[in-house]
Design a protein around this motif. Structure first.
Motif, PDB file in Angstrom:
ATOM      1  N   GLN A 233      28.436 -19.559  -0.859  1.00 23.62           N
ATOM      2  CA  GLN A 233      27.465 -18.981  -1.779  1.00 23.62           C
ATOM      3  C   GLN A 233      26.214 -18.523  -1.017  1.00 23.62           C
ATOM      4  O   GLN A 233      25.648 -17.454  -1.270  1.00 23.62           O
ATOM      5  N   ILE A 234      25.787 -19.353  -0.070  1.00 26.23           N
ATOM      6  CA  ILE A 234      24.594 -19.032   0.726  1.00 26.23           C
ATOM      7  C   ILE A 234      24.830 -17.793   1.583  1.00 26.23           C
ATOM      8  O   ILE A 234      23.966 -16.908   1.682  1.00 26.23           O
ATOM      9  N   LEU A 235      26.006 -17.697   2.205  1.00 27.19           N
ATOM     10  CA  LEU A 235      26.305 -16.546   3.066  1.00 27.19           C
ATOM     11  C   LEU A 235      26.245 -15.243   2.275  1.00 27.19           C
ATOM     12  O   LEU A 235      25.662 -14.248   2.726  1.00 27.19           O
ATOM     13  N   LEU A 236      26.853 -15.237   1.101  1.00 33.25           N
ATOM     14  CA  LEU A 236      26.878 -14.010   0.298  1.00 33.25           C
ATOM     15  C   LEU A 236      25.490 -13.662  -0.223  1.00 33.25           C
ATOM     16  O   LEU A 236      25.080 -12.498  -0.212  1.00 33.25           O
ATOM     17  N   ALA A 237      24.761 -14.674  -0.694  1.00 36.78           N
ATOM     18  CA  ALA A 237      23.422 -14.417  -1.224  1.00 36.78           C
ATOM     19  C   ALA A 237      22.489 -13.925  -0.120  1.00 36.78           C
ATOM     20  O   ALA A 237      21.656 -13.034  -0.348  1.00 36.78           O
ATOM     21  N   ALA A 238      22.615 -14.483   1.073  1.00 39.83           N
ATOM     22  CA  ALA A 238      21.760 -14.047   2.178  1.00 39.83           C
ATOM     23  C   ALA A 238      21.982 -12.568   2.472  1.00 39.83           C
ATOM     24  O   ALA A 238      21.033 -11.813   2.705  1.00 39.83           O
ATOM     25  N   HIS A 239      23.230 -12.135   2.456  1.00 41.93           N
ATOM     26  CA  HIS A 239      23.509 -10.710   2.687  1.00 41.93           C
ATOM     27  C   HIS A 239      22.855  -9.857   1.607  1.00 41.93           C
ATOM     28  O   HIS A 239      22.256  -8.805   1.901  1.00 41.93           O
TER      29      HIS A 239
END
Length: 306
Positions: A233-239
């Motif tokens: 979730q963090i990886l996608l939101a960061a992008h």
């Protein structure tokens, strides 16, 4: 594991429709005298009852709405029902996220890191335990200090791996891990250590100005799955926020084997780190999604009558 009940029902708002009773996975609620009532002494605190109630009669004490409380952006009100979001746009986001190994020196604001942690907690967790935790390394000096601790661990490991009789003995005893490490990683790690010590070339975090350690309590029902789902979730939101990320597997390995490094990161004894995420503003000229190996799923028809 028995857990406290946090469900509170406002009888003045409850219409007795029974939707909360039907959807409760733990038999915590029943209908009594035409009203939903808390009768169980154990609850997953999943919030299904709150989400299904048509009159907002249900709250959960000590919990926050997943879509509220962010500092750097606002979310639309309401719930997206299945099919209400464009799947093509979602896949485009997932396919566009890349591991970032070049960052600008610009810092990541603390509010952004805190929002990313909150986004991580939108992930599902086994039995809704939510026993994950997140450790923030909020600036470049913190990341460099952590990287020094990781390199210290691998210096010791490389010294051991260079002892051929030790590798051979362990292999005979059915423990080939050190020998495999020497073959696969020793030279690469040695180059990385030399690059850091002579050129300050950061091959671990690639110059990232911040990092997030994602851990989970060991007594969670699915600790690894919980932490890794939150990490994604963090990886996608960061992008989506304009940031680049990279998972640092060597950091996870070092934390699994080095008490000094765990102490440096101030990790509780009952937590295991499953992901370390380097994060910062990307300095990479990607223009299109990459590729994946083709895959054909196995189809298993269990219990089918011929």
């Amino acid at each position: 594991m028995k857990r406290d009940v946090h469900v509170v029902i406002d009888e003045t708002l409850c219409t007795g429709c029974g939707a909360c009773v039907d959807i409760c996975p733990h038999d915590t609620l029943t209908l009594a005298d035409g009203k939903a009532t808390v009768t169980g002494d154990d609850s997953l605190s999943c919030g299904h009852c709150l989400a299904v109630c048509p009159t907002h009669a249900i709250t959960l004490t000590g919990y926050r709405p997943m879509h509220l409380g962010y500092q750097t952006f606002e979310t639309p009100k309401g719930w997206l029902s299945p099919g209400a979001f464009d799947v093509g746009t979602l896949v485009q986001l997932m396919a566009s996220r890349r591991s970032c190994r070049h960052y600008t020196p610009d810092p990541v604001p603390m509010q952004v890191l805190e929002d990313l942690v909150k986004i991580g907690t939108t992930a599902p967790s086994g039995t809704n335990a939510q026993l994950w935790n997140f450790t923030l390394l909020p600036d470049r000096p913190s990341v460099e200090g952590f990287a020094e601790g990781i390199l210290s661990f691998f210096k010791k490991l490389n010294r051991l791996a260079r002892i051929a009789p030790l590798r051979g003995l362990l292999k005979v005893l059915g423990k080939p891990e050190l020998s495999a490490y020497y073959t696969d990683y020793h030279d690469r790690i040695e180059e990385g250590i030399a690059s850091w010590e002579t050129l300050r070339w950061d091959r671990l975090f690639h110059g990232a100005p911040a990092a997030i350690l994602v851990s989970c309590a060991r007594d969670a029902s699915c600790p690894a799955e919980d932490a890794l789902l939150a990490s994604n979730q963090i990886l996608l939101a960061a992008h989506a926020m304009g940031l680049g990320t990279c998972l640092v597997g060597f950091a996870v390995e070092a934390l699994s084997n080095d008490k000094n490094l765990r102490n440096l990161a101030q990790l509780p004894a009952d937590e295991t780190v499953y992901a370390v995420i380097a994060i910062g503003h990307p300095d990479e000229p990607y223009r299109r999604p990459s590729v994946r190996k083709p895959i054909t799923p196995r189809v298993v028809n269990i219990g089918r009558v011929p």
